[in-house]
Write an enzyme that holds these catalytic residues in place. Structure first.
Site, PDB file in Angstrom:
ATOM      1  N   HIS A 160       0.819  -1.204   0.000  1.00 24.01           N
ATOM      2  CA  HIS A 160       0.000   0.000   0.000  1.00 24.01           C
ATOM      3  C   HIS A 160       0.861   1.266   0.000  1.00 24.01           C
ATOM      4  CE1 HIS A 160      -3.900   1.888   0.712  1.00 24.01           C
ATOM      5  NE2 HIS A 160      -3.271   2.723   1.515  1.00 24.01           N
TER       6      HIS A 160
ATOM      7  N   TYR B 290       4.250   0.638  -3.091  1.00 22.94           N
ATOM      8  CA  TYR B 290       3.975   0.339  -4.508  1.00 22.94           C
ATOM      9  C   TYR B 290       5.038  -0.606  -5.080  1.00 22.94           C
ATOM     10  CZ  TYR B 290       0.641   4.182  -4.271  1.00 22.94           C
ATOM     11  OH  TYR B 290      -0.402   4.984  -3.924  1.00 22.94           O
TER      12      TYR B 290
ATOM     13  N   LYS C 136      -7.100  13.943  -7.017  1.00 22.61           N
ATOM     14  CA  LYS C 136      -6.607  12.577  -6.882  1.00 22.61           C
ATOM     15  C   LYS C 136      -7.769  11.635  -6.587  1.00 22.61           C
ATOM     16  CE  LYS C 136      -3.242   9.750  -4.432  1.00 22.61           C
ATOM     17  NZ  LYS C 136      -2.420   9.617  -3.245  1.00 22.61           N
TER      18      LYS C 136
ATOM     19  N   HIS D 137     -10.492   2.720  -1.102  1.00 20.37           N
ATOM     20  CA  HIS D 137     -10.663   2.294   0.295  1.00 20.37           C
ATOM     21  C   HIS D 137     -11.477   1.007   0.282  1.00 20.37           C
ATOM     22  CE1 HIS D 137     -10.430   4.063   4.567  1.00 20.37           C
ATOM     23  NE2 HIS D 137      -9.234   3.809   4.107  1.00 20.37           N
TER      24      HIS D 137
ATOM     25  N   ARG E  32      -8.236  15.032   2.493  1.00 20.21           N
ATOM     26  CA  ARG E  32      -7.007  15.531   3.130  1.00 20.21           C
ATOM     27  C   ARG E  32      -5.837  15.571   2.148  1.00 20.21           C
ATOM     28  NH1 ARG E  32      -9.254  12.705   7.160  1.00 20.21           N
ATOM     29  NH2 ARG E  32      -7.993  10.843   6.937  1.00 20.21           N
TER      30      ARG E  32
ATOM     31  N   GLU F 144      -3.938   4.599  12.611  1.00 18.44           N
ATOM     32  CA  GLU F 144      -4.505   5.286  11.451  1.00 18.44           C
ATOM     33  C   GLU F 144      -5.705   6.118  11.870  1.00 18.44           C
ATOM     34  OE1 GLU F 144      -4.968   2.625   8.132  1.00 18.44           O
ATOM     35  OE2 GLU F 144      -2.802   2.520   7.878  1.00 18.44           O
ATOM     36  N   SER F 145      -5.648   6.668  13.068  1.00 15.92           N
ATOM     37  CA  SER F 145      -6.701   7.598  13.474  1.00 15.92           C
ATOM     38  C   SER F 145      -6.822   8.668  12.403  1.00 15.92           C
ATOM     39  CB  SER F 145      -6.348   8.257  14.812  1.00 15.92           C
ATOM     40  OG  SER F 145      -6.409   7.299  15.842  1.00 15.92           O
ATOM     41  N   GLN F 146      -8.050   9.081  12.161  1.00 22.30           N
ATOM     42  CA  GLN F 146      -8.329   9.978  11.044  1.00 22.30           C
ATOM     43  C   GLN F 146      -8.185  11.446  11.449  1.00 22.30           C
ATOM     44  OE1 GLN F 146      -9.619   8.568   7.783  1.00 22.30           O
ATOM     45  NE2 GLN F 146      -8.317   7.109   8.851  1.00 22.30           N
TER      46      GLN F 146
ATOM     47  N   ASP G 261      -5.577   8.033 -11.548  1.00 23.90           N
ATOM     48  CA  ASP G 261      -6.012   6.653 -11.745  1.00 23.90           C
ATOM     49  C   ASP G 261      -6.052   5.920 -10.408  1.00 23.90           C
ATOM     50  OD1 ASP G 261      -3.361   6.093 -11.109  1.00 23.90           O
ATOM     51  OD2 ASP G 261      -2.771   5.798 -13.179  1.00 23.90           O
TER      52      ASP G 261
ATOM     53  N   GLY H  49      -2.400   9.198  -8.502  1.00 21.75           N
ATOM     54  CA  GLY H  49      -3.063   7.908  -8.547  1.00 21.75           C
ATOM     55  C   GLY H  49      -2.748   7.040  -7.362  1.00 21.75           C
TER      56      GLY H  49
END
Lengths: 736, 229, 79
Positions: free
Chosen positions: A50, A53, A92, A96, A117, A313-315, A494, A531
């Site tokens: 993730h 890449y 972009k 998810h 964000r 990964e708190s938002q 993309d 992308g």
């Protein structure tokens, strides 16, 4: 839980962190010693598929990314293009998928939050959201629940932050039964001299954490996105993050207020892999080090360990490098918006990310090698074979054309998406001048005559039948949709959704789609500026259809010239642009009416695509056309029916199908075609200019009455069409 | 006409309201942050749409207790004019300036679409530019617009002509199928007894230019110019 | 002290969420559910140690913010 940062790093622990033997060896080499647990966690998420890449970047590098109007291409948080007058569009698309399958509402909501964000972190005010959604078969027991939750989550988040969701596409196919796709796109507007990047600079400058507090949300979300699903994945539910759109809205306003000053050196949102990836990207990008005191990180839960803080990964969190001595001024802005603000460290010249927790150094990693030496794989792949051409003789003519057309537009593939769109605030900000349902959404640049046109497209059944043609077609369709409203296509983002890249045939699909996209981008002068790649969309060894979703953006310099798909008046003449060959392979007709998924997809001739599109756009710009619709899924008759539905006006269509069987002419999906509605006094002009431009045109009928009459087919009343079109989704969703 | 627009955390139609008021009045409204203690002398205060305080607890509940809202109430008590659109309407009911409450839509879904409204009383500062009984097209976009009031309150609203707008079908009838959210008596907007406060769920500020798809919202603002200038 | 506040819709006020829950329960085969009313539950941790004072403070909170007495009832438990 007792916390031991210096736990023995066993093979099992390394495996659990998803690092291969080679990757772990590289980690040892970079550090020159055994990692601590926190460091192992950091390597693990940074080198996950993730974030790194690693399977895709070799191929992504081959995509065209430059044009005179591209200000920033891939590599930043989002792509940036020049729309004149010192203004820039920043956009972009991002996936998810896995979180949305596990918890559809929160997964989709946080997907929207994350992509917002990425865009406002660069200094842009988000002005539009779009999406591309794929669900499994409507008959699959989870589909209804997933569709309902995803749509509600997208709406719940986007509506609250006050950014209009202006459209998107929704497909159903059994290949997504175990892996739905939720791809969210944000388009933002910034001044070109107020674009912010993530590269940190200035030894000694303070590093600031703002936004929500850190909890234990989504730990290992990034690694989850990089693994195949198995049946026990549902146990992973506690790792799914919960979105707080209220805080996001405050964060947008506070960050934009901060950015309107001259205090910000660099800024980066905390997305996947949270504090880890944001700090590594900022430090390595600027060639500097960060010294963090983790005790200063605002925490929502008690007893959080450095490992948890770095992987959370708190938002709704951002990391900011400020100019020195500006902390109090900046804090006042975040106090006003009631958001956490903490100085968590400073920039150093060591090049290392050095983390201190309760007085001990718990991690000390050189950021440059961590970011730059991340693994890159040339995964084995087999050249994809196109499915065999389908002969039109092998497709039966339908018994009743009228019923066939009604069945098609009333199917899950072509029916009205109003049930979805009505759950999105499409008009907040009051600049939406073309709502969902047409070829592209159009949003005005506030206070100007300019507008941006946006379209998300992909035809996965084409990509599956022939990845190269499918990749071309996905790009070409956004280009065509943007053209059809009168805008000039500028660039794409993309979102490449595929199965397990460790299987050569899946990797072959990926490579094939990239090849097709590359060719289309080159010929259409339509570069990729941002992308995201989502791999491992497989359950129990079954991959999704290859789905390179494309989000295209175009510019209308005079928004008053925009057209929609709705003809404006009785007596207008319908002109078909482009060559019709009756290509039924991989068509929706075949799928819906015959239940067959066979044949090669329609070939995409990009030079003809460009010629036809440029011609259509010029005619719209000259004001010679009152409506325009591209021909895609379902072919000519479906496109005509959609124009009738949009305008609630009838049509009389008489068309010579020549040697092509009438059902192939009606429903074939040949590319590079449009239908124009033209005032009667402009018809000769249109036909002549087309002739001069070597563009095929054909006068096929007239706007008239309240029925759609297609050659000898029994006329279909406008109300019958409307009824057939609108019913499927509300009916489907209302049954328990 | 001097105007002010109140901004709460996560108001999100504030800009749209400012644009509309500026377009009609030719003057930029005062923009008032919710923590401001004072509102300048104005002819009209607008509470815009959005999700003030995330719509957490209840829509409009926390905004109704914001410091600035006290000043809005004083302004209204002095006979000053106040409009609340969407979330603003929810705030007005939460303060008690308007009766009733706005509950979750009957379908439980957020609904964004154009709806037909009938002007049921054009003798107000907010509706006088429309004809009595005129049917107009206005966009709605809300999750909690299901107007509720008890029978007595409802009867009083009807008897006193305080229903400004009702959801209707194309021919102007307030039918059940024309009711998008389950509101009692198809109520889309109401006014206070003194006719100086109006709350409505649909968004007239979103339909003031042809490019937005029509101009039926203009009359709402023109009414105020007629009444307040 | 701890205070637990239950907020429910008044009788006679339509509860679309309750209605939907009832519908879903019957779809799952739970027959014999005559009615469903849903509401909110709020837990407060308060510095006050006197139960009477706590009760009256929380009541005040309910009237002023936690509930909308046009449509909602509240009940308070103190511990």
């Amino acid at each position: 839980m007792t916390w031991n940062n210096n736990v023995e790093i066993t093979d099992v622990l390394v495996k659990e962190h998803g690092l291969s033997d080679d990757e772990y060896a590289l980690c040892l080499e970079i550090l020159g010693r055994t990692p601590t647990l926190t460091e192992l966690g950091i390597f693990s998420v940074m080198w996950s598929e993730h974030c790194s890449y690693k399977s895709s970047k070799l191929h992504l590098k081959t995509l065209p990314t430059k044009a005179p109007w591209v200000i920033h291409g891939p590599g930043e948080n989002a792509g940036v293009i020049d729309i004149g007058d010192n203004q820039a569009i920043i956009f972009k698309m991002e996936s998810h998928n896995h979180p949305s399958y596990i918890e559809p509402y929160q997964g989709a909501a946080t997907g929207v939050g994350g992509i917002l964000r990425d865009v406002f972190t660069m200094g842009a005010r988000p002005i539009a959201n779009m999406n591309a959604l794929r669900f499994g078969s409507p008959d699959h027991h989870k589909t209804k629940h997933l569709l309902s939750g995803v749509v509600e989550g997208i709406g719940g988040y986007g509506n609250c932050v006050g950014v209009p969701t202006v459209g998107g596409e929704t497909n159903f196919h059994p290949s997504y039964d175990g892996n739905i796709l939720v791809n969210a796109m944000t388009v933002g507007l910034a001044d070109q001299d107020k674009i912010f990047l993530s590269a940190a600079a200035g030894i000694g400058n303070p590093v600031i954490y703002v936004g929500s507090k850190t909890g234990r949300d989504g730990i290992h979300g990034a690694t989850m996105a990089s693994a195949e699903f198995t049946e026990d994945t549902e146990e992973k539910r506690p790792t799914v993050q919960v979105g707080d759109p209220f805080t996001e809205k405050l964060l947008i306003e506070a960050c934009l207020e901060l950015m309107s000053t001259d205090m910000v050196v660099a800024i980066q949102d905390m997305g996947a892999a949270g504090l880890t990836s944001s700090s590594v990207e900022m430090a390595s990008g600027g060639g500097v080090g960060f010294d963090f005191n983790l005790d200063m990180v605002p925490q929502r839960e008690e007893g959080m360990t450095p490992y948890e803080m770095m992987l959370s990964e708190s938002q709704e969190r951002m990391l900011i490098v400020l100019k020195p001595g500006r902390e109090d001024e900046a804090k006042a802005i975040f106090d006003k918006w009631d958001l956490d603000f903490a100085v968590i460290g400073k920039i150093t010249d060591t090049g290392n990310l050095t983390l201190t927790f309760k007085g001990d150094i718990v991690a000390d990693i050189p950021t440059q090698p961590l970011a730059d030496n991340s693994p890159e794989y040339d995964r084995p792949w087999v050249k994809p074979q196109s499915k065999a051409e389908l002969k039109n003789e092998d497709v039966q003519a339908p018994a009743d054309m009228k019923q066939t057309l009604l069945k098609m537009i009333g199917s899950e593939h072509l029916c009205s998406r109003d049930w979805i769109w009505q759950q999105y605030d499409m008009q907040v900000m009051a600049d939406t001048i073309q709502k969902p349902g047409g070829d592209a959404a159009v949003v005005r640049i506030h206070g100007t005559d300019k507008a941006v046109a946006i379209s998300t497209d992909c035809t996965p059944r084409y990509c599956y039948a022939n990845p190269i043609e499918g990749g071309k077609q996905a790009v070409a369709e956004t280009w065509r949709n943007i053209t059809a409203v009168g805008a000039t296509p500028m660039a794409i983002t993309d979102c490449l959704n595929f199965g397990n890249p460790e299987r050569p045939e899946i990797m072959g699909q990926f490579v094939g789609c990239i090849e097709g996209m590359r060719e289309a981008c080159n010929i259409l002068d339509y570069p990729v500026v941002s992308g995201n790649v989502s791999l491992y969309n497989e359950t129990n060894g079954t991959g999704i259809h290859p789905t390179p979703a494309i989000g295209g953006v175009g510019l209308l310099s005079d928004s008053s010239k925009m057209v929609t798909i709705a003809p404006q008046a009785e007596g207008e003449v319908l002109i078909l642009v482009g060559d019709t060959r009756g290509h039924l392979g991989a068509s929706l007709y075949l799928e819906i009416i015959e239940g067959r998924e066979e044949g090669a997809p329609p070939p995409v001739d990009l030079n003809i695509e460009k010629k036809n599109g440029d011609y259509v756009r010029a005619q719209i710009d000259a004001g010679n056309i009152t409506a325009c619709h591209d021909i895609s899924d379902g072919g000519l008759y479906v496109s005509l029916a959609e124009m009738v539905i949009a305008s609630k006006m009838g049509m009389k269509v008489t068309v010579d199908t020549g040697t092509i069987p009438s059902h192939a002419f009606a429903f074939g999906e040949d590319q590079a075609r449009y239908i124009l509605s033209v005032p009667a006094d402009k018809v000769d002009l249109i036909l002549n200019t087309a002739n001069n431009a070597d563009v095929t045109t054909q006068n096929i009928g007239i706007i008239s009455g309240d029925e759609l009459t297609l050659n000898s087919t029994t006329p279909i009343s406008v109300s019958e069409l409307l009824e057939a079109h609108k019913g499927w989704m509300p009916d489907y969703m209302s049954i328990d | 006409m001097k105007t002010a627009v109140i901004v709460f955390p996560a108001s999100n139609c504030d800009r749209d309201m400012v644009v509309a008021l500026e377009k009609i009045t030719g003057k930029k409204p005062h923009i008032i942050w919710h923590q401001d203690e004072d509102i300048p002398e104005v002819d009209l205060i607008a509470l815009p749409g959005g999700f003030s305080f995330g719509d957490y607890l209840r829509c409009g509940a926390m905004a109704a207790r914001s410091p600035v809202t006290k000043r809005v109430i004083e302004h209204a008590d002095r006979g000053g004019n106040v409009i609340g659109v969407c979330n603003g309407f929810q705030v007005l009911t939460e303060t008690g300036l308007l009766p009733g409450a706005l509950m979750r839509n009957e379908s439980l879904k957020f609904i964004c679409k154009d709806v037909k409204l009938r002007v049921d009383n054009n003798d107000t500062p907010f509706t006088n530019a429309y004809a009595q009984g005129q049917v107009i097209n206005i966009p709605m976009a809300h999750h909690d617009g299901n107007y509720f009031a008890d029978d007595d309150t409802l009867q009083a609203l009807e008897d006193e002509g305080r229903i400004a707008f009702r959801y209707v079908d194309d021919s102007g009838d307030a039918t059940k199928s024309a009711n998008p959210n389950g509101s009692r008596n198809n109520i889309a907007g109401i006014i206070s007894r003194r006719k100086n406060i109006l709350g409505m769920m649909p968004h007239p500020e979103r339909l003031i230019e042809e490019a937005q798809g029509g101009t039926d919202g203009l009359g709402f603002f023109e009414s105020m110019i007629n009444a307040l200038n | 002290m701890k205070a637990r506040v239950h907020i429910t819709l008044k009788n006679g006020v339509l509860d679309p969420q309750g209605k939907a829950i009832k519908h879903a329960l019957s779809a799952l085969g739970f027959d014999g559910v005559n009615d469903v009313r849903q509401g909110k539950y709020i837990e407060l941790d308060l510095a006050e140690t006197d139960p009477d004072k706590t009760q009256s403070t929380v009541e005040d909170m309910c009237k002023k913010l936690l509930s909308n007495t046009v449509i909602e009832n509240y009940s308070i438990e103190i511990e």
